[in-house]
Design a protein around this motif. Structure first.
Motif, short mmCIF file in Angstrom:
data_model
loop_
_atom_site.label_atom_id
_atom_site.label_comp_id
_atom_site.label_asym_id
_atom_site.label_seq_id
_atom_site.Cartn_x
_atom_site.Cartn_y
_atom_site.Cartn_z
N TYR A 150 -3.40 7.23 -6.91
CA TYR A 150 -3.17 6.72 -8.27
C TYR A 150 -2.44 7.76 -9.11
O TYR A 150 -1.47 7.45 -9.80
CB TYR A 150 -4.50 6.38 -8.94
CG TYR A 150 -5.32 5.31 -8.26
CD1 TYR A 150 -4.78 4.48 -7.28
CD2 TYR A 150 -6.66 5.12 -8.60
CE1 TYR A 150 -5.54 3.51 -6.66
CE2 TYR A 150 -7.42 4.15 -8.00
CZ TYR A 150 -6.86 3.34 -7.01
OH TYR A 150 -7.62 2.39 -6.41
N TYR A 155 -0.57 6.93 -12.66
CA TYR A 155 -1.50 6.02 -13.35
C TYR A 155 -2.64 6.81 -13.98
O TYR A 155 -3.11 7.80 -13.43
CB TYR A 155 -2.04 4.97 -12.38
CG TYR A 155 -1.02 3.92 -12.01
CD1 TYR A 155 -0.69 2.91 -12.91
CD2 TYR A 155 -0.37 3.97 -10.79
CE1 TYR A 155 0.26 1.95 -12.57
CE2 TYR A 155 0.58 3.01 -10.45
CZ TYR A 155 0.89 2.01 -11.34
OH TYR A 155 1.84 1.06 -11.02
N GLN A 475 -4.81 -0.02 -15.22
CA GLN A 475 -4.32 -1.15 -14.44
C GLN A 475 -5.37 -1.58 -13.41
O GLN A 475 -5.95 -0.75 -12.71
CB GLN A 475 -3.02 -0.78 -13.73
CG GLN A 475 -1.84 -0.63 -14.68
CD GLN A 475 -1.52 -1.92 -15.41
OE1 GLN A 475 -1.27 -2.95 -14.77
NE2 GLN A 475 -1.53 -1.88 -16.73
N GLY A 477 -6.67 -3.54 -9.93
CA GLY A 477 -6.15 -3.80 -8.59
C GLY A 477 -5.15 -2.79 -8.09
O GLY A 477 -4.27 -3.12 -7.28
N LEU A 478 -5.26 -1.53 -8.54
CA LEU A 478 -4.29 -0.52 -8.13
C LEU A 478 -4.31 -0.27 -6.63
O LEU A 478 -3.27 -0.04 -6.01
CB LEU A 478 -4.56 0.80 -8.87
CG LEU A 478 -3.91 0.98 -10.24
CD1 LEU A 478 -4.26 2.34 -10.80
CD2 LEU A 478 -2.40 0.81 -10.14
N GLU A 480 -4.98 -2.21 -4.08
CA GLU A 480 -4.24 -3.22 -3.33
C GLU A 480 -2.76 -3.19 -3.67
O GLU A 480 -1.90 -3.37 -2.80
CB GLU A 480 -4.82 -4.62 -3.62
CG GLU A 480 -6.23 -4.83 -3.11
CD GLU A 480 -6.32 -4.70 -1.59
OE1 GLU A 480 -5.34 -5.08 -0.91
OE2 GLU A 480 -7.35 -4.22 -1.09
N LYS A 481 -2.45 -2.98 -4.94
CA LYS A 481 -1.05 -2.93 -5.37
C LYS A 481 -0.29 -1.81 -4.68
O LYS A 481 0.81 -2.03 -4.15
CB LYS A 481 -0.98 -2.74 -6.89
CG LYS A 481 0.43 -2.60 -7.43
CD LYS A 481 0.43 -2.37 -8.93
CE LYS A 481 1.86 -2.19 -9.44
NZ LYS A 481 1.90 -1.96 -10.91
N LEU A 482 -0.86 -0.61 -4.65
CA LEU A 482 -0.17 0.52 -4.05
C LEU A 482 -0.16 0.44 -2.53
O LEU A 482 0.75 0.95 -1.88
CB LEU A 482 -0.83 1.83 -4.51
CG LEU A 482 -0.70 2.14 -6.01
CD1 LEU A 482 -1.43 3.42 -6.37
CD2 LEU A 482 0.77 2.23 -6.41
N THR A 484 0.28 -2.27 -0.83
CA THR A 484 1.37 -3.17 -0.44
C THR A 484 2.74 -2.53 -0.62
O THR A 484 3.74 -3.02 -0.08
CB THR A 484 1.32 -4.47 -1.27
OG1 THR A 484 1.43 -4.14 -2.67
CG2 THR A 484 0.02 -5.22 -1.02
N GLU A 485 2.80 -1.41 -1.38
CA GLU A 485 4.08 -0.74 -1.60
C GLU A 485 4.45 0.18 -0.46
O GLU A 485 5.56 0.68 -0.40
CB GLU A 485 4.02 0.06 -2.91
CG GLU A 485 3.99 -0.82 -4.15
CD GLU A 485 4.00 -0.01 -5.43
OE1 GLU A 485 4.09 1.24 -5.32
OE2 GLU A 485 3.94 -0.60 -6.50
#
Length: 486
Positions: A150, A155, A475, A477-478, A480-482, A484-485
């Protein structure tokens, strides 16, 4: 005319001044990260009334310095690892020696030089609970490691609770509201294992027992893992190195109060500033700052900072810090307290105590100096430097009970970490519009790495709020978001 021009430049320049109060690992880390985010043209003042390093202090015994408090760093403490690399410091292995646990009558556990023998002893006495405990701690650490991803993506979080929730959801928050004892009992660990293995670790690391919150308990238990290390020359060298690397201005002084005031720029536009009033060399001074980070515990016995004329008023905290005494003694240990074996057959370099022990210490162990550290091993003449943690200052009679003879003793009483009593409510990070507090994270767990994480978060938070980057704060759901990146 010239006075007007001078005033314009002063007021223009002053809007790019940042203040940090406290030059421990939290404050110096904050300076390091503020410099990275705000750039080279910002002026950073760092206030410290005592020595740079704060609670990363050392004590001298006959010309050699020894760590006074926590002396080990976990191999997964990535901020500390980065600092050491960036600053060009050297590290040493912090493990070594044999450990025993004393319950007031006997040594209920003694390590052997042989790993397999230790495993057999643990399984014979506790079943596979040591392995289960290792897995429980690993699960907490795996989730906690998300913070580094993060922060590497910039973030930030506006509260300790939101930071923890982003790592482990309601499970992590729940750990703040339950004792370690309740948590581990529910997980099926036996009373014998909790009393003889878990409680002694809490006593040596936090001067408390299993009634602390489960999160700090997990942090404490991680210190029993392998691969621990320390900084050659003393862990406080990280603080002085970060201070220098951040190109901050160190002000040796004690901050008395902070007051919000309105300043008028040359353009006629009013702006809110913070006046930091401090005492240095028996004189009172003050300066104005646009952002202030408080990196010292807001405890009257530790910082005694007053906040004046804030609207709304700055929330006051009354976090109680645990009193602990570190005593370093150079002498020959009276091993008969712990064992009937002859002195030359004792072999242990560290003894932890259980809650049931009526002995007046939490722990005692051989320590090596911060320079030229080596694994602690008993000397040939039986004389070593021992570090003792106790709730109260040891009397001479108590020292004479612990040692057959001693050459030197030095003591340090301090408020080293919070007194944990769940449910925990962590103080706010945002005290006011541009006034931030780092040390609230200690209510979750106090450790060098926790302070560095809090410092990085506060620097990111201050930067994003200054620039209106609301999409970089809190933010959901970080993870899962990161993921997927990648």
């Amino acid at each position: 005319m010239w006075s007007n021009v001078l005033m314009y430049f002063i007021l223009h320049f002053i809007s790019y001044m940042k203040a940090i109060i406290g030059a421990g690992i939290g404050g110096t880390s904050a300076a390091y990260y503020l410099r990275q985010k705000f750039g080279k043209d910002v002026k950073i003042d760092l206030f410290e009334r005592e020595e740079v390093g704060g609670r990363l202090a050392t004590m001298a015994v006959q010309g050699q310095d020894y760590e006074a408090g926590g002396s080990v760093i976990h191999p997964l403490n990535l901020h500390m690892k980065r600092f050491v690399k960036d600053l060009g410091l050297s590290t040493v292995e912090a493990s070594g020696g044999l450990l025993g646990v004393y319950n007031g009558e006997t040594l209920v556990f003694e390590e052997s030089n042989w790993f397999i023998i230790n495993m057999i002893k643990l399984v014979w006495r506790y079943g596979f609970q040591s392995l289960r405990m290792h897995m429980w701690v690993e699960d907490v650490l795996d989730k906690f490691m998300r913070i580094y991803r993060y922060q590497s993506h910039d973030y930030a979080f506006s509260s300790v609770e939101k930071l923890l929730h982003s790592l482990g959801g309601n499970d992590f928050l729940g750990m703040l509201n339950r004792t370690l004892l309740e948590t581990l009992q529910k997980a099926g660990f036996s009373e014998k294992f909790l009393n003889e293995m878990i409680s002694p670790v809490m006593r040596v690391n936090y001067g408390q027992s299993t009634d602390i919150n489960a999160f700090v308990g997990a942090v404490s238990l991680s210190s029993a893992e392998s691969g621990l290390w320390a900084v050659e020359g003393g862990n406080k060298l990280v603080c002085s190195g970060l201070l220098q690397a951040s190109k901050s201005n160190l002000i040796p002084g004690s901050v008395m109060y902070i007051e919000e005031k309105t300043r008028t720029k040359r353009t006629g536009n009013p702006t809110k500033m913070y006046e930091v009033v401090y005492q240095a060399a028996s004189e009172t001074h003050s300066d104005f700052y646009d952002i202030v980070l408080v990196a010292t515990p807001l405890n009257r016995k530790m910082s005694n900072i007053t906040f004046l004329n804030f609207d709304p008023p700055v929330e006051e905290f009354h976090q109680y810090y645990q009193h602990i005494v570190t005593t370093l003694v150079k002498g020959e240990l009276n091993t008969s307290i712990f064992s009937t074996r002859p002195i030359n057959k004792f072999g242990l370099t560290t003894v932890l105590t259980t809650d049931s022990s009526d002995l007046f210490i939490n722990s005692i162990g051989i320590v090596a100096p911060v320079r030229g550290k080596d694994n602690p091993v008993p000397s040939t003449d039986g004389t070593n430097v021992w570090k003792i943690f106790s709730q109260e200052t040891l009397t001479k009679a108590q020292i004479l009970k612990l040692f057959l003879s001693y050459d030197y003793a030095v003591k340090k009483a301090w408020l080293a970490y919070p007194h944990y009593k769940p449910p925990e409510k962590c103080p706010s990070i945002i005290l006011h519009d541009r006034l931030y507090y780092l040390n609230g994270i200690e209510c979750a767990a106090s450790a060098m790495e926790m302070s560095a994480i809090a410092a990085h978060n506060a620097a990111l938070l201050a930067y994003h709020r200054w620039n209106g980057h609301t999409d970089m704060i809190d933010q959901d759901g970080l993870y899962e978001k990161l993921k997927t990146e990648l």
